[in-house]
Write a protein that holds these residues in place. Structure first.
Motif, PDB file in Angstrom:
ATOM      1  N   ASP A 171       0.832  -1.208   0.000  1.00 39.69           N
ATOM      2  CA  ASP A 171       0.000   0.000   0.000  1.00 39.69           C
ATOM      3  C   ASP A 171       0.862   1.251   0.000  1.00 39.69           C
ATOM      4  OD1 ASP A 171      -2.184  -1.539  -0.019  1.00 39.69           O
ATOM      5  OD2 ASP A 171      -2.710  -1.271   2.095  1.00 39.69           O
ATOM      6  N   PHE A 172       1.910   1.202   0.814  1.00 40.91           N
ATOM      7  CA  PHE A 172       2.800   2.356   0.917  1.00 40.91           C
ATOM      8  C   PHE A 172       3.450   2.628  -0.438  1.00 40.91           C
ATOM      9  CE2 PHE A 172       6.708   4.574   1.964  1.00 40.91           C
ATOM     10  CZ  PHE A 172       6.232   5.531   2.837  1.00 40.91           C
ATOM     11  N   GLY A 173       3.921   1.555  -1.068  1.00 44.94           N
ATOM     12  CA  GLY A 173       4.544   1.702  -2.381  1.00 44.94           C
ATOM     13  C   GLY A 173       3.567   2.229  -3.415  1.00 44.94           C
ATOM     14  N   TYR A 174       2.331   1.722  -3.328  1.00 40.33           N
ATOM     15  CA  TYR A 174       1.283   2.156  -4.266  1.00 40.33           C
ATOM     16  C   TYR A 174       1.047   3.655  -4.121  1.00 40.33           C
ATOM     17  CZ  TYR A 174      -3.208   2.184  -6.682  1.00 40.33           C
ATOM     18  OH  TYR A 174      -4.236   2.447  -7.550  1.00 40.33           O
ATOM     19  N   ALA A 175       0.938   4.108  -2.854  1.00 36.91           N
ATOM     20  CA  ALA A 175       0.701   5.535  -2.602  1.00 36.91           C
ATOM     21  C   ALA A 175       1.868   6.376  -3.106  1.00 36.91           C
ATOM     22  CB  ALA A 175       0.470   5.776  -1.117  1.00 36.91           C
ATOM     23  N   ALA A 176       3.096   5.882  -2.883  1.00 34.58           N
ATOM     24  CA  ALA A 176       4.266   6.630  -3.339  1.00 34.58           C
ATOM     25  C   ALA A 176       4.255   6.747  -4.861  1.00 34.58           C
ATOM     26  CB  ALA A 176       5.546   5.938  -2.870  1.00 34.58           C
ATOM     27  N   ALA A 177       3.892   5.636  -5.528  1.00 33.21           N
ATOM     28  CA  ALA A 177       3.833   5.665  -6.995  1.00 33.21           C
ATOM     29  C   ALA A 177       2.771   6.647  -7.473  1.00 33.21           C
ATOM     30  CB  ALA A 177       3.537   4.266  -7.532  1.00 33.21           C
ATOM     31  N   LEU A 178       1.637   6.667  -6.769  1.00 34.80           N
ATOM     32  CA  LEU A 178       0.567   7.611  -7.109  1.00 34.80           C
ATOM     33  C   LEU A 178       1.079   9.041  -7.020  1.00 34.80           C
ATOM     34  CD1 LEU A 178      -2.851   6.737  -5.436  1.00 34.80           C
ATOM     35  CD2 LEU A 178      -2.374   7.100  -7.840  1.00 34.80           C
ATOM     36  N   LEU A 179       1.807   9.325  -5.934  1.00 34.08           N
ATOM     37  CA  LEU A 179       2.317  10.683  -5.720  1.00 34.08           C
ATOM     38  C   LEU A 179       3.255  11.086  -6.851  1.00 34.08           C
ATOM     39  CD1 LEU A 179       2.616  13.206  -3.973  1.00 34.08           C
ATOM     40  CD2 LEU A 179       4.490  12.067  -2.784  1.00 34.08           C
ATOM     41  N   VAL A 180       4.182  10.180  -7.160  1.00 33.44           N
ATOM     42  CA  VAL A 180       5.156  10.486  -8.207  1.00 33.44           C
ATOM     43  C   VAL A 180       4.443  10.699  -9.543  1.00 33.44           C
ATOM     44  CG1 VAL A 180       7.079   9.567  -9.549  1.00 33.44           C
ATOM     45  CG2 VAL A 180       7.047   9.297  -7.076  1.00 33.44           C
ATOM     46  N   GLU A 181       3.494   9.780  -9.848  1.00 30.31           N
ATOM     47  CA  GLU A 181       2.822   9.902 -11.143  1.00 30.31           C
ATOM     48  C   GLU A 181       2.000  11.189 -11.223  1.00 30.31           C
ATOM     49  OE1 GLU A 181       0.488   6.511 -12.472  1.00 30.31           O
ATOM     50  OE2 GLU A 181      -0.219   7.687 -14.181  1.00 30.31           O
ATOM     51  N   SER A 182       1.272  11.520 -10.150  1.00 33.70           N
ATOM     52  CA  SER A 182       0.420  12.704 -10.259  1.00 33.70           C
ATOM     53  C   SER A 182       1.268  13.973 -10.323  1.00 33.70           C
ATOM     54  CB  SER A 182      -0.613  12.758  -9.144  1.00 33.70           C
ATOM     55  OG  SER A 182      -0.010  12.601  -7.907  1.00 33.70           O
ATOM     56  N   LEU A 183       2.401  13.998  -9.616  1.00 27.86           N
ATOM     57  CA  LEU A 183       3.286  15.163  -9.741  1.00 27.86           C
ATOM     58  C   LEU A 183       3.857  15.258 -11.149  1.00 27.86           C
ATOM     59  CD1 LEU A 183       5.215  15.191  -6.354  1.00 27.86           C
ATOM     60  CD2 LEU A 183       3.575  16.874  -7.191  1.00 27.86           C
ATOM     61  N   PHE A 184       4.192  14.082 -11.691  1.00 24.38           N
ATOM     62  CA  PHE A 184       4.714  14.054 -13.060  1.00 24.38           C
ATOM     63  C   PHE A 184       3.731  14.704 -14.034  1.00 24.38           C
ATOM     64  CE2 PHE A 184       4.912  12.054 -17.238  1.00 24.38           C
ATOM     65  CZ  PHE A 184       6.242  12.258 -17.569  1.00 24.38           C
ATOM     66  N   TRP A 185       2.446  14.326 -13.933  1.00 23.72           N
ATOM     67  CA  TRP A 185       1.461  14.897 -14.856  1.00 23.72           C
ATOM     68  C   TRP A 185       1.294  16.392 -14.614  1.00 23.72           C
ATOM     69  CZ3 TRP A 185       1.468  11.875 -18.575  1.00 23.72           C
ATOM     70  CH2 TRP A 185       1.225  10.507 -18.485  1.00 23.72           C
ATOM     71  N   VAL A 186       1.373  16.806 -13.337  1.00 21.74           N
ATOM     72  CA  VAL A 186       1.218  18.240 -13.047  1.00 21.74           C
ATOM     73  C   VAL A 186       2.307  19.041 -13.768  1.00 21.74           C
ATOM     74  CG1 VAL A 186       1.359  20.007 -11.270  1.00 21.74           C
ATOM     75  CG2 VAL A 186       0.051  17.923 -10.848  1.00 21.74           C
ATOM     76  N   PHE A 187       3.550  18.541 -13.697  1.00 26.17           N
ATOM     77  CA  PHE A 187       4.654  19.334 -14.246  1.00 26.17           C
ATOM     78  C   PHE A 187       4.908  19.068 -15.722  1.00 26.17           C
ATOM     79  CE2 PHE A 187       5.777  19.367  -9.677  1.00 26.17           C
ATOM     80  CZ  PHE A 187       5.696  20.742  -9.517  1.00 26.17           C
ATOM     81  N   PHE A 188       4.773  17.806 -16.152  1.00 28.97           N
ATOM     82  CA  PHE A 188       5.171  17.469 -17.524  1.00 28.97           C
ATOM     83  C   PHE A 188       4.016  17.014 -18.417  1.00 28.97           C
ATOM     84  CE2 PHE A 188       8.764  16.419 -14.696  1.00 28.97           C
ATOM     85  CZ  PHE A 188       9.625  17.423 -15.111  1.00 28.97           C
ATOM     86  N   GLY A 189       2.800  16.934 -17.842  1.00 28.46           N
ATOM     87  CA  GLY A 189       1.665  16.406 -18.597  1.00 28.46           C
ATOM     88  C   GLY A 189       1.437  17.117 -19.916  1.00 28.46           C
ATOM     89  N   ARG A 190       1.653  18.423 -19.896  1.00 24.50           N
ATOM     90  CA  ARG A 190       1.426  19.241 -21.084  1.00 24.50           C
ATOM     91  C   ARG A 190       2.182  18.715 -22.300  1.00 24.50           C
ATOM     92  NH1 ARG A 190       2.921  24.991 -19.373  1.00 24.50           N
ATOM     93  NH2 ARG A 190       2.437  23.866 -17.458  1.00 24.50           N
ATOM     94  N   TRP A 191       3.388  18.212 -22.077  1.00 25.88           N
ATOM     95  CA  TRP A 191       4.189  17.748 -23.219  1.00 25.88           C
ATOM     96  C   TRP A 191       3.881  16.305 -23.590  1.00 25.88           C
ATOM     97  CZ3 TRP A 191       6.439  20.888 -19.420  1.00 25.88           C
ATOM     98  CH2 TRP A 191       6.731  22.190 -19.875  1.00 25.88           C
ATOM     99  N   TRP A 192       3.010  15.654 -22.826  1.00 35.97           N
ATOM    100  CA  TRP A 192       2.645  14.273 -23.130  1.00 35.97           C
ATOM    101  C   TRP A 192       1.189  14.207 -23.552  1.00 35.97           C
ATOM    102  CZ3 TRP A 192       5.607   9.666 -22.156  1.00 35.97           C
ATOM    103  CH2 TRP A 192       6.933   9.947 -21.758  1.00 35.97           C
TER     104      TRP A 192
END
Lengths: 271, 271
Positions: free
Chosen positions: A27-48
């Protein structure tokens, strides 16, 4: 024979502990992955081709923050008033009633203002978010998003994360103000100290560090509530009953997470 | 009724030796199939035959444990993000329950892929969504919420959403499940009309024999995770494979009774 039964019981118990531990780590790993992915989309989503839209962030901010203002204001005010009452009662033995202002000012800004804001958001949005995402999961709406080429985390989690990071500090400030006001009203009634001089005392006691401590906690709370609520939503299984379980679990875990995180934070900041 | 499939050569979907597991349980065993351009392929099988699982792999919602799934000649395991996006835009999916987003109106649901993938202005999107709603005979319903629609209307609205990007590959999950015979027949006609009008390849997953025989160019019969046969409607109808015959004549399947295995199951003793 008896020893055999005992050993198998022991084995089962230890197996269960082991399994739960593994689930916890998962669960902890899942949450960490969620955090990383959602931050990724916030900052780089525009180019993807996956932009996080302002419109959906504003919608979440309304939902999470603005609509919670009345209940937060009332709770914070009541809490500040209660602290003043208890403080005056306790300090009366020492004849130091007016010291209650120092106590209120620091404990509210460092601790209780942000904690109340966190609990209000966890209670309101922690359940609502888990329920919404859980329903979508069960109705195959998440699959529909994916086959449409919309990353579910970008569409569902990133706006919530941004909204939490903006709204929780703002709500913590509002909560601070209301709690201090609540304390001020009680001191005015009990100790005949005017609100003007009360606020002057509060400002002279407070240091920027006190407020910063509260605000930095609010950011952590925002991240925790987002991750716990969305993870519970995505992992909801098993029809209406499963959905109910997921929402309950989400609220309980959100509140536990922020209280425990608060304690850990305070430990490192103060000691 | 059934267009000759032989004249079409290039394959839009190729599955080779697909093996999948759900936990430890094997769901699909060595499944291979191709879907050609412009044909309607019906994947038929009883409950638990693995047909829904197969669909999820065709949609690229999971990675195969072993074997290859190719969409438009590209192996789905080594697609980059932008390649996936290009393929997603060419695919439309109508899920079993519709999977419309419950928080949006029907019109907004249909517009959603356009909003995410194009930069069309609001007016154009509205006109396009009305066009697709017209195709599925739902004109005038765009301002309703999905919860206000009947089962058949939900499926048609989902179909309109699947069609909005003018896909070259359409998927249907149980199009006639839960509908009365008349509405189901309408939907079958709609599927045939769409194939003729838009030149799409269509994959339909269903357990309804009548519907399958009516719309299919070729039928894949799936049973217990294996492909029993692939053939034209007549070939399936006249097949003498016992399990296919059982499926067609709705005979219940005889369970092979193994006395030892039965005892073992009852007592739970593993030796």
């Amino acid at each position: 024979m008896a020893a055999e039964i005992h050993s198998s019981r022991f084995r089962r118990a230890s197996e269960r502990i082991g399994r739960q531990f593994v689930t916890g780590v998962e669960d902890f790993g899942y949450a960490a992955a969620l955090l990383v992915e959602s931050l990724f989309w916030v900052f780089f989503g525009r180019w993807w081709q996956q932009p996080v839209r302002l419109q959906s962030m504003v919608k979440e901010m309304m939902e999470i923050g603005v609509l919670a203002i009345p209940v937060l204001a009332i709770l914070a005010f009541a809490n500040g008033a209660m602290m003043a009452m208890q403080g005056i009662y306790t300090l009366r033995d020492f004849g130091a009633e007016s010291q209650v202002i120092n106590g209120i000012a620091t404990s509210v800004t460092r601790e209780f203002g942000v904690l109340i804001a966190g609990i209000v958001v966890a209670g309101r949005s922690g359940s609502a978010i888990a329920a919404r995402i859980g329903t979508m999961q069960m109705a195959q709406e998440i699959d529909a998003l994916r086959v449409m080429g919309v990353a579910p985390v970008r569409y569902l989690v990133s706006p919530i994360l941004v909204a939490m990071l903006v709204m929780l500090p703002a709500m913590a400030i509002l909560s601070d103000l209301m709690a201090i006001l609540g304390g001020g009203v009680i001191t005015m009634l009990e100790l005949n100290i005017g609100l003007g001089s009360y606020f002057e005392r509060v400002l002279s006691v407070l240091e920027p560090a006190d407020v910063w401590q509260g605000l930095s906690k609010s950011v952590v709370f925002g991240v925790l509530i987002t991750l716990v609520a969305t993870a519970n939503g995505f992992n909801a299984r098993g029809g209406a009953e499963g959905l109910g379980r997921a929402t309950t679990r989400s609220v309980v875990l959100c509140i536990s997470a922020i209280v425990v995180a608060d304690m850990i934070f305070t430990f490192f900041l103060i000691l | 009724m059934n267009a000759p499939a032989e004249k079409l050569t290039s394959a839009v979907i190729e599955v080779e030796n697909l093996v999948t597991y759900y936990g430890e349980q094997q769901v699909l065993d060595d499944v291979s199939l191709t879907v050609n351009e412009g044909e309607i392929m019906v994947i038929m099988g009883g409950s638990g035959s693995g047909k829904s699982t197969l669909l999820r792999y065709l949609l690229g919602l999971h990675q195969p444990d072993s074997g290859v799934v190719r969409l438009f000649d590209k192996d789905i395991t080594d697609l980059s993000g932008s390649e996936w996006m290009a393929i997603r835009k060419k695919m439309g999916v109508s899920f079993q329950g519709g999977a419309l987003f419950n928080s949006m109106t029907v019109g907004e649901n249909v517009c959603m892929p356009l909003r995410e993938h194009t930069r069309l202005d609001e007016n154009t999107m509205r006109i396009m969504s009305r066009m697709k709603l017209e195709v599925v005979n739902l004109s005038g319903f765009e301002d309703l919420m999905p919860s206000q629609l009947s089962g058949g209307m939900l499926k048609r609205a989902a179909l309109a959403r699947a069609l909005i990007m003018d896909p070259s590959l359409l998927f249907f999950d149980e199009p006639s499940a839960g509908l009365d015979p008349v509405v189901a027949a309408d939907l079958d006609n709609l599927i045939l009309n769409i194939r003729d009008a838009m030149q799409v390849s269509i994959v339909v997953v269903t357990h309804e024999l009548q519907s399958a025989f009516k719309i299919a160019d070729r039928i894949t019969v799936l049973d217990q995770g294996r492909i029993l046969m692939v053939g034209s409607v007549d070939e399936v109808r006249n097949s003498d494979i016992p399990r296919v015959r059982n499926l067609l004549s709705r005979t219940s399947e005889e369970q092979v009774v193994d006395a030892d295995e039965y005892l073992r199951r009852l007592t739970g003793i593993v030796d």
